[in-house]
Design a protein around this motif. Structure first.
Motif, short mmCIF file in Angstrom:
data_model
loop_
_atom_site.label_atom_id
_atom_site.label_comp_id
_atom_site.label_asym_id
_atom_site.label_seq_id
_atom_site.Cartn_x
_atom_site.Cartn_y
_atom_site.Cartn_z
N ILE A 178 0.85 -1.19 0.00
CA ILE A 178 0.00 0.00 0.00
C ILE A 178 0.88 1.24 0.00
CG2 ILE A 178 -1.76 1.30 1.26
CD1 ILE A 178 -2.85 -1.31 2.33
N GLU A 179 1.97 1.21 0.76
CA GLU A 179 2.90 2.34 0.77
C GLU A 179 3.47 2.58 -0.63
OE1 GLU A 179 5.66 1.12 3.74
OE2 GLU A 179 4.25 1.44 5.39
N MET A 180 3.73 1.50 -1.38
CA MET A 180 4.20 1.64 -2.75
C MET A 180 3.14 2.33 -3.61
SD MET A 180 5.19 -1.33 -5.52
CE MET A 180 6.63 -1.89 -4.62
N THR A 181 1.88 1.90 -3.47
CA THR A 181 0.80 2.51 -4.24
C THR A 181 0.69 4.00 -3.94
OG1 THR A 181 -0.43 0.42 -4.22
CG2 THR A 181 -1.68 2.41 -4.73
N VAL A 182 0.72 4.35 -2.66
CA VAL A 182 0.61 5.76 -2.26
C VAL A 182 1.78 6.56 -2.81
CG1 VAL A 182 0.67 7.33 -0.28
CG2 VAL A 182 -0.79 5.29 -0.22
N ALA A 183 3.00 6.02 -2.69
CA ALA A 183 4.18 6.73 -3.17
C ALA A 183 4.11 6.97 -4.68
CB ALA A 183 5.44 5.96 -2.81
N MET A 184 3.68 5.96 -5.43
CA MET A 184 3.61 6.11 -6.88
C MET A 184 2.50 7.07 -7.28
SD MET A 184 4.54 2.20 -8.12
CE MET A 184 4.54 2.60 -9.88
N LEU A 185 1.38 7.06 -6.58
CA LEU A 185 0.33 8.04 -6.84
C LEU A 185 0.85 9.46 -6.65
CD1 LEU A 185 -2.73 6.28 -5.15
CD2 LEU A 185 -2.62 7.00 -7.55
N ARG A 186 1.56 9.68 -5.56
CA ARG A 186 2.10 11.01 -5.29
C ARG A 186 3.09 11.43 -6.36
NH1 ARG A 186 2.58 9.88 1.19
NH2 ARG A 186 0.51 10.73 1.77
N GLU A 187 3.89 10.48 -6.85
CA GLU A 187 4.83 10.81 -7.92
C GLU A 187 4.11 11.23 -9.19
OE1 GLU A 187 8.16 7.65 -6.21
OE2 GLU A 187 7.07 7.21 -8.07
N HIS A 188 2.89 10.78 -9.36
CA HIS A 188 2.06 11.18 -10.49
C HIS A 188 1.24 12.43 -10.19
CE1 HIS A 188 2.47 8.00 -13.62
NE2 HIS A 188 2.89 7.27 -12.60
N GLY A 189 1.52 13.08 -9.08
CA GLY A 189 0.84 14.33 -8.76
C GLY A 189 -0.50 14.18 -8.08
N VAL A 190 -0.82 12.98 -7.62
CA VAL A 190 -2.11 12.73 -6.98
C VAL A 190 -2.00 13.03 -5.48
CG1 VAL A 190 -3.85 10.98 -6.44
CG2 VAL A 190 -2.73 11.00 -8.69
N GLU A 191 -3.00 13.69 -4.94
CA GLU A 191 -3.02 14.03 -3.51
C GLU A 191 -3.60 12.86 -2.72
OE1 GLU A 191 -5.29 17.14 -0.49
OE2 GLU A 191 -5.01 17.70 -2.60
N VAL A 192 -2.81 12.33 -1.79
CA VAL A 192 -3.22 11.19 -0.96
C VAL A 192 -3.01 11.54 0.51
CG1 VAL A 192 -3.00 8.72 -0.51
CG2 VAL A 192 -2.45 9.62 -2.79
N ASP A 193 -4.05 11.36 1.31
CA ASP A 193 -3.96 11.58 2.76
C ASP A 193 -3.96 10.21 3.44
OD1 ASP A 193 -4.21 12.18 5.42
OD2 ASP A 193 -6.08 13.32 5.25
N ASP A 194 -2.81 9.84 4.01
CA ASP A 194 -2.71 8.57 4.74
C ASP A 194 -2.23 8.82 6.16
OD1 ASP A 194 -0.12 9.29 4.16
OD2 ASP A 194 0.55 7.28 3.59
N ALA A 195 -2.57 9.99 6.72
CA ALA A 195 -2.09 10.37 8.04
C ALA A 195 -2.73 9.56 9.16
CB ALA A 195 -2.33 11.87 8.28
N SER A 196 -3.91 9.03 8.91
CA SER A 196 -4.62 8.26 9.94
C SER A 196 -4.44 6.77 9.69
CB SER A 196 -6.11 8.60 9.94
OG SER A 196 -6.31 9.98 10.20
N VAL A 197 -4.38 6.00 10.76
CA VAL A 197 -4.24 4.55 10.64
C VAL A 197 -5.50 3.97 10.01
CG1 VAL A 197 -3.97 2.40 11.93
CG2 VAL A 197 -2.71 4.45 12.64
N ASN A 198 -5.30 3.04 9.07
CA ASN A 198 -6.41 2.33 8.43
C ASN A 198 -7.33 3.24 7.63
OD1 ASN A 198 -5.59 -0.20 9.37
ND2 ASN A 198 -6.74 0.03 11.28
N ARG A 199 -6.78 4.35 7.12
CA ARG A 199 -7.58 5.26 6.28
C ARG A 199 -6.67 5.86 5.21
NH1 ARG A 199 -8.64 10.98 6.47
NH2 ARG A 199 -10.54 11.47 5.30
N TRP A 200 -7.19 5.86 3.99
CA TRP A 200 -6.46 6.42 2.85
C TRP A 200 -7.44 7.20 2.00
CZ3 TRP A 200 -6.48 1.49 4.60
CH2 TRP A 200 -5.29 0.98 5.11
N ALA A 201 -7.19 8.50 1.80
CA ALA A 201 -8.10 9.34 1.03
C ALA A 201 -7.38 9.90 -0.18
CB ALA A 201 -8.63 10.47 1.91
#
Length: 399
Positions: A178-201
């Motif tokens: 999941i961390e890989m998915t979030v990192a790659m999304l951000r590299e594509h300019g996508v805004e991802v909020d994963d600051a809370s446990v068990n939540r990804w926006a």
């Protein structure tokens, strides 16, 4: 040299196919899993062209009708339904017979919650795309696979409201994916909020085009590094990244605990075997894909081992816990299968047939044992083509 990371390659294919402009993927993995992802995206209207070294991706209007062959690729079965939901027309999904036993229901139910019409709850199923997805908040139990979360995140920026994914259930396995998915999304300019446990926006917005070079597949390094461990020799895996989200990076710590000398040099990762293998007590919940290789080493170790937190790998290409206990036990290992893991005590192993169950990681476990024990015959080594088409030749050259 290792082939490219399957996890990165398939994520890059999806993101490039949803991007706002053409992009390039360099050093991709060429294997059955990535071929299935490529063909699935092509069937949906994306252009993917190139050779073994480089692919050019051009997003196109997503449309059906089309059929997606998932083979035994979990990423295809789980990542492409949200993409198909953005298409116009029906998109059917099916795969190899065993694939029909692997879970996908939570992804499909989540899509229904987000306003997508889906027929069926497991393979075969059909997504009837309407050209757009409303998006919003969805609760999913991802305790069986981290891919349930990644699947909902990877296309979410194209949803009208994005997506707010909340996990409810036992701990999510394989969090590095999941961390890989979030990192790659951000590299594509996508805004991802994963600051809370068990939540990804994921916020709605464009997915920027990106030229990407794929890292080597570190999990596929396991049998080669294990070869050094069981023979007392030395192996260097070239181009090991200094920083990565790949689960295979955990091999550095695991092999150190088992008595190897491990050093990250300018050339790559160098592993030297010691005088013998030490047993380990490990929670492999986050790096479950490494279990077959670690189990093979544990069966050869001179002290007891306990591998825990991996009940979820019963739902992989095969029930890996049952298969490992059966096949390693058949070669003389003193192994106990537990609900969420395996326990080993020192034993003298002998030759015999090691069955693979069409599972590339089982085949890799078998060759590790075979490097230390005479007379081990690994059935169907060709199954390694799922993520490493040239594995048998590379392994034979080393031996």
């Amino acid at each position: 040299m290792l082939p490219g990371s399957k996890s990165q390659t398939n994520r890059a294919l999806v993101l490039g196919s949803l991007a706002e402009a053409p992009s390039v993927v360099r050093r991709p993995l060429m294997s059955r899993d990535t071929a299935l992802m490529r063909e699935g995206l092509r069937g949906l209207g994306c252009s993917i062209d190139g050779d073994d070294a480089e692919w050019a991706l051009s997003p196109g209007p997503l449309s059906g009708p089309t059929e997606v062959d998932c083979g035994l690729a979990g990423t295809v079965m789980r990542f492409l339904p949200p993409v198909a939901a953005l298409a116009t027309g029906p998109v059917g999904f099916d795969g190899d017979p065993h694939m029909r036993q692997r879970p996908v229901g939570p992804v499909l139910e989540a899509l229904r919650t987000l306003g997508v019409q889906v027929e069926g709850g497991s393979l075969p199923f059909t997504v009837r795309g309407g050209g757009s997805v409303r998006g919003g908040t969805v609760v999913v139990d991802a305790s069986a696979s981290s891919q349930f979360v990644s699947a909902l995140l990877i296309a979410a920026a194209r949803f009208d409201e994005g997506v707010d994914v909340r996990h409810a259930g036992k701990p999510v396995p394989s969090l590095p994916h999941i961390e890989m998915t979030v990192a790659m999304l951000r590299e594509h300019g996508v805004e991802v909020d994963d600051a809370s446990v068990n939540r990804w926006a994921v916020a709605p917005g464009p997915i920027k085009a990106l030229d990407r070079t794929i890292e080597p597949d570190l999990s596929n390094a396991a049998p080669f590094l294990a070869l050094a461990a069981v023979t007392g020799g030395e192996v260097t895996v070239r181009d090991w990244p200094r920083s990565t989200t790949q689960a295979g990076d955990a091999l550095r710590e695991i092999l150190t605990l088992m008595g190897c000398s491990v050093e990250l040099t300018g050339e790559g990762l160098r592993v030297r075997g010691g005088d013998g293998l030490a047993g380990v007590d490990l929670d492999l919940h986050d790096v479950g894909e490494l279990t077959p290789a670690v189990a093979a080493l544990a069966a050869l170790a001179g002290s007891p081992s306990h591998l825990r937190g991996i009940g979820h790998i019963r739902g992989h290409e095969t029930d890996r816990l049952a298969a490992l206990a059966r096949e390693l036990g058949g070669l003389g290992a003193d192994v106990i299968e537990r609900a969420d893991g395996l326990s080993f005590r020192p034993a003298t192993l002998h030759g015999g047939v090691f069955r693979t169950y069409a599972d590339h990681r089982m085949a890799q476990a078998g060759v590790i044992v075979g490097a230390a024990v005479d007379g081990v015959l690994v059935e169907d080594i060709a199954t390694t083509s799922k993520t490493f088409p040239d594995f048998a030749d590379v392994w034979a050259a080393l031996l």
